[in-house]
Motif scaffolding. Sequence first.
Motif, PDB file in Angstrom:
ATOM      1  N   GLY A 185       0.824  -1.206   0.000  1.00  0.00           N
ATOM      2  CA  GLY A 185       0.000   0.000   0.000  1.00  0.00           C
ATOM      3  C   GLY A 185       0.855   1.251   0.000  1.00  0.00           C
ATOM      4  N   ARG A 186       1.937   1.254   0.769  1.00  0.00           N
ATOM      5  CA  ARG A 186       2.841   2.413   0.805  1.00  0.00           C
ATOM      6  C   ARG A 186       3.522   2.599  -0.548  1.00  0.00           C
ATOM      7  N   GLN A 203       1.599   9.074  -6.261  1.00  0.00           N
ATOM      8  CA  GLN A 203       2.001  10.464  -6.078  1.00  0.00           C
ATOM      9  C   GLN A 203       2.939  10.906  -7.197  1.00  0.00           C
ATOM     10  N   ARG A 219       2.423   1.602  -3.461  1.00  0.00           N
ATOM     11  CA  ARG A 219       1.397   2.050  -4.411  1.00  0.00           C
ATOM     12  C   ARG A 219       1.116   3.534  -4.229  1.00  0.00           C
ATOM     13  N   ASN A 220       1.072   3.998  -2.983  1.00  0.00           N
ATOM     14  CA  ASN A 220       0.827   5.402  -2.690  1.00  0.00           C
ATOM     15  C   ASN A 220       1.949   6.271  -3.264  1.00  0.00           C
TER      16      ASN A 220
END
Length: 65
Positions: free
Chosen positions: A24-25, A32, A27-28
């Motif tokens: 998840g990190r 961005q 992907r974030n």
Amino acid sequence: MANPWTKKNPFLSMFLSGANAAAGRARNLWMQQAKRNQTAAVKQAARSWAKLWTPASGTKRKRRQ
């Protein structure tokens, strides 16, 4: 007899939770960066079109020395 493959495994659960958090990190961060690239491309396109459609300045002023 209960099937051992269907038993809950707390270590596997913790591992998968950690892997999901890391994914998840990542992907974030990727999203961005993609958004920044998209914004930069749109700004560059707008500048290019504005430069194309606006008349060039006719005379340049001489600098005083």
